[in-house]
Design a protein around this motif. Sequence first.
Motif, PDB file in Angstrom:
ATOM      1  N   THR A  80       2.645   7.124  -3.260  1.00 47.56           N
ATOM      2  CA  THR A  80       2.965   5.639  -3.567  1.00 47.56           C
ATOM      3  C   THR A  80       4.245   5.222  -2.836  1.00 47.56           C
ATOM      4  O   THR A  80       4.488   4.323  -2.210  1.00 47.56           O
ATOM      5  CB  THR A  80       2.810   5.331  -4.989  1.00 47.56           C
ATOM      6  OG1 THR A  80       1.391   5.680  -5.498  1.00 47.56           O
ATOM      7  CG2 THR A  80       3.127   3.914  -5.079  1.00 47.56           C
ATOM      8  N   HIS A  96      -3.627   6.257  -6.001  1.00 48.48           N
ATOM      9  CA  HIS A  96      -2.970   7.308  -5.568  1.00 48.48           C
ATOM     10  C   HIS A  96      -2.978   8.263  -6.760  1.00 48.48           C
ATOM     11  O   HIS A  96      -2.881   7.968  -8.092  1.00 48.48           O
ATOM     12  CB  HIS A  96      -1.472   7.297  -5.059  1.00 48.48           C
ATOM     13  CG  HIS A  96      -1.491   6.273  -3.986  1.00 48.48           C
ATOM     14  ND1 HIS A  96      -0.593   5.559  -3.754  1.00 48.48           N
ATOM     15  CD2 HIS A  96      -2.401   6.322  -2.897  1.00 48.48           C
ATOM     16  CE1 HIS A  96      -0.636   5.015  -2.474  1.00 48.48           C
ATOM     17  NE2 HIS A  96      -1.846   5.274  -1.989  1.00 48.48           N
ATOM     18  N   TYR A 145       4.663   4.509   0.480  1.00 48.04           N
ATOM     19  CA  TYR A 145       4.073   3.137   1.073  1.00 48.04           C
ATOM     20  C   TYR A 145       5.253   2.034   0.946  1.00 48.04           C
ATOM     21  O   TYR A 145       5.117   0.864   1.386  1.00 48.04           O
ATOM     22  CB  TYR A 145       2.983   2.892   0.121  1.00 48.04           C
ATOM     23  CG  TYR A 145       1.752   3.348   0.713  1.00 48.04           C
ATOM     24  CD1 TYR A 145       0.610   2.493   1.260  1.00 48.04           C
ATOM     25  CD2 TYR A 145       1.348   4.666   0.491  1.00 48.04           C
ATOM     26  CE1 TYR A 145      -0.226   3.164   1.708  1.00 48.04           C
ATOM     27  CE2 TYR A 145       0.271   5.346   0.944  1.00 48.04           C
ATOM     28  CZ  TYR A 145      -0.785   4.465   1.449  1.00 48.04           C
ATOM     29  OH  TYR A 145      -1.926   5.099   2.043  1.00 48.04           O
ATOM     30  N   SER A 170       6.478   2.223 -11.128  1.00 47.02           N
ATOM     31  CA  SER A 170       5.844   3.005 -10.093  1.00 47.02           C
ATOM     32  C   SER A 170       4.662   3.742 -10.473  1.00 47.02           C
ATOM     33  O   SER A 170       3.628   3.950  -9.812  1.00 47.02           O
ATOM     34  CB  SER A 170       6.922   4.489  -9.874  1.00 47.02           C
ATOM     35  OG  SER A 170       8.044   3.906  -9.225  1.00 47.02           O
ATOM     36  N   ILE A 202       1.710  -2.723  -2.220  1.00 47.62           N
ATOM     37  CA  ILE A 202       2.603  -1.857  -2.912  1.00 47.62           C
ATOM     38  C   ILE A 202       4.344  -2.303  -2.931  1.00 47.62           C
ATOM     39  O   ILE A 202       4.719  -2.141  -3.856  1.00 47.62           O
ATOM     40  CB  ILE A 202       2.197  -0.611  -2.221  1.00 47.62           C
ATOM     41  CG1 ILE A 202       0.798  -0.047  -2.693  1.00 47.62           C
ATOM     42  CG2 ILE A 202       3.253   0.580  -2.640  1.00 47.62           C
ATOM     43  CD1 ILE A 202       0.450   1.233  -1.883  1.00 47.62           C
ATOM     44  N   ILE A 258       1.803   0.923 -10.233  1.00 47.68           N
ATOM     45  CA  ILE A 258       1.623   0.812  -9.021  1.00 47.68           C
ATOM     46  C   ILE A 258       0.834   1.751  -8.214  1.00 47.68           C
ATOM     47  O   ILE A 258      -0.293   1.654  -7.659  1.00 47.68           O
ATOM     48  CB  ILE A 258       2.832   0.772  -7.866  1.00 47.68           C
ATOM     49  CG1 ILE A 258       3.685  -0.541  -8.363  1.00 47.68           C
ATOM     50  CG2 ILE A 258       2.523   0.777  -6.470  1.00 47.68           C
ATOM     51  CD1 ILE A 258       4.768  -0.561  -7.664  1.00 47.68           C
ATOM     52  N   MET A 259       0.870   2.970  -8.788  1.00 48.13           N
ATOM     53  CA  MET A 259       0.214   4.149  -8.234  1.00 48.13           C
ATOM     54  C   MET A 259      -1.208   4.079  -8.604  1.00 48.13           C
ATOM     55  O   MET A 259      -1.980   4.408  -8.073  1.00 48.13           O
ATOM     56  CB  MET A 259       0.901   5.566  -8.925  1.00 48.13           C
ATOM     57  CG  MET A 259       0.239   6.835  -8.539  1.00 48.13           C
ATOM     58  SD  MET A 259       0.977   8.556  -9.385  1.00 48.13           S
ATOM     59  CE  MET A 259      -0.138   8.461 -10.954  1.00 48.13           C
ATOM     60  N   ALA A 305      -2.916   1.457  -6.833  1.00 49.49           N
ATOM     61  CA  ALA A 305      -3.470   1.739  -5.638  1.00 49.49           C
ATOM     62  C   ALA A 305      -4.534   3.153  -5.273  1.00 49.49           C
ATOM     63  O   ALA A 305      -4.981   3.403  -4.345  1.00 49.49           O
ATOM     64  CB  ALA A 305      -2.057   2.191  -4.881  1.00 49.49           C
TER      65      ALA A 305
END
Length: 186
Positions: A168, A162, A171, A153, A143, A156-157, A160
């Motif tokens: 997120t 999330h 992390y 973001s 992350i 990435i969320m 992951a």
Amino acid sequence: MKQARVLTQAEIKRVLIYCNGTKYAQRNRLAVLLSHYAGLRVGEIASLTWEQLLDANGDIRSQFYLAAADTKSNEARLVHINAKLMAELVAATKLTKTACGPIIRSQRGGHFSANSLAQVFARIYAGVGFKDASSHSGRRWFITELAKKGVTSKTIMELAGHKQLSTTQRYIEVTDQMKAEAVQLL
């Protein structure tokens, strides 16, 4: 509770070199790389099977689904495999007697429990001398590295798995170098 340490690239190399000298070198390398390069949680790694990763021709897929039952959020998600992890998985299929069942096999050949696999990670990191690293270190690295490279973001969320952006963000380890580079963008 203190968060797991985010390793540097050099430290990851040290961990992989250490893994090469362990009794279960391939298994340990794959576990570490699935954590770092796919951002998987220890329970997700423990549940992962070759059937999820292989296509009809026996080749590694560039992406695969984690079943809802195997995720913390109880929601299925698509996992993408980068080139480094792909190369390691392809090599593993050539060394594996049977490309079915768990990718990370216990000594008895079955699945690890999440707790037992977390203990394997703890032994690996302790063997390298990283007392503050854990099975979650790879996920935090994944992350953080994506954030450093400017990935949004939201992306990435989703990678992951999330549900909340605030999760997120917790992390991501922000370093002085990241801050210095950020202000130079102005």
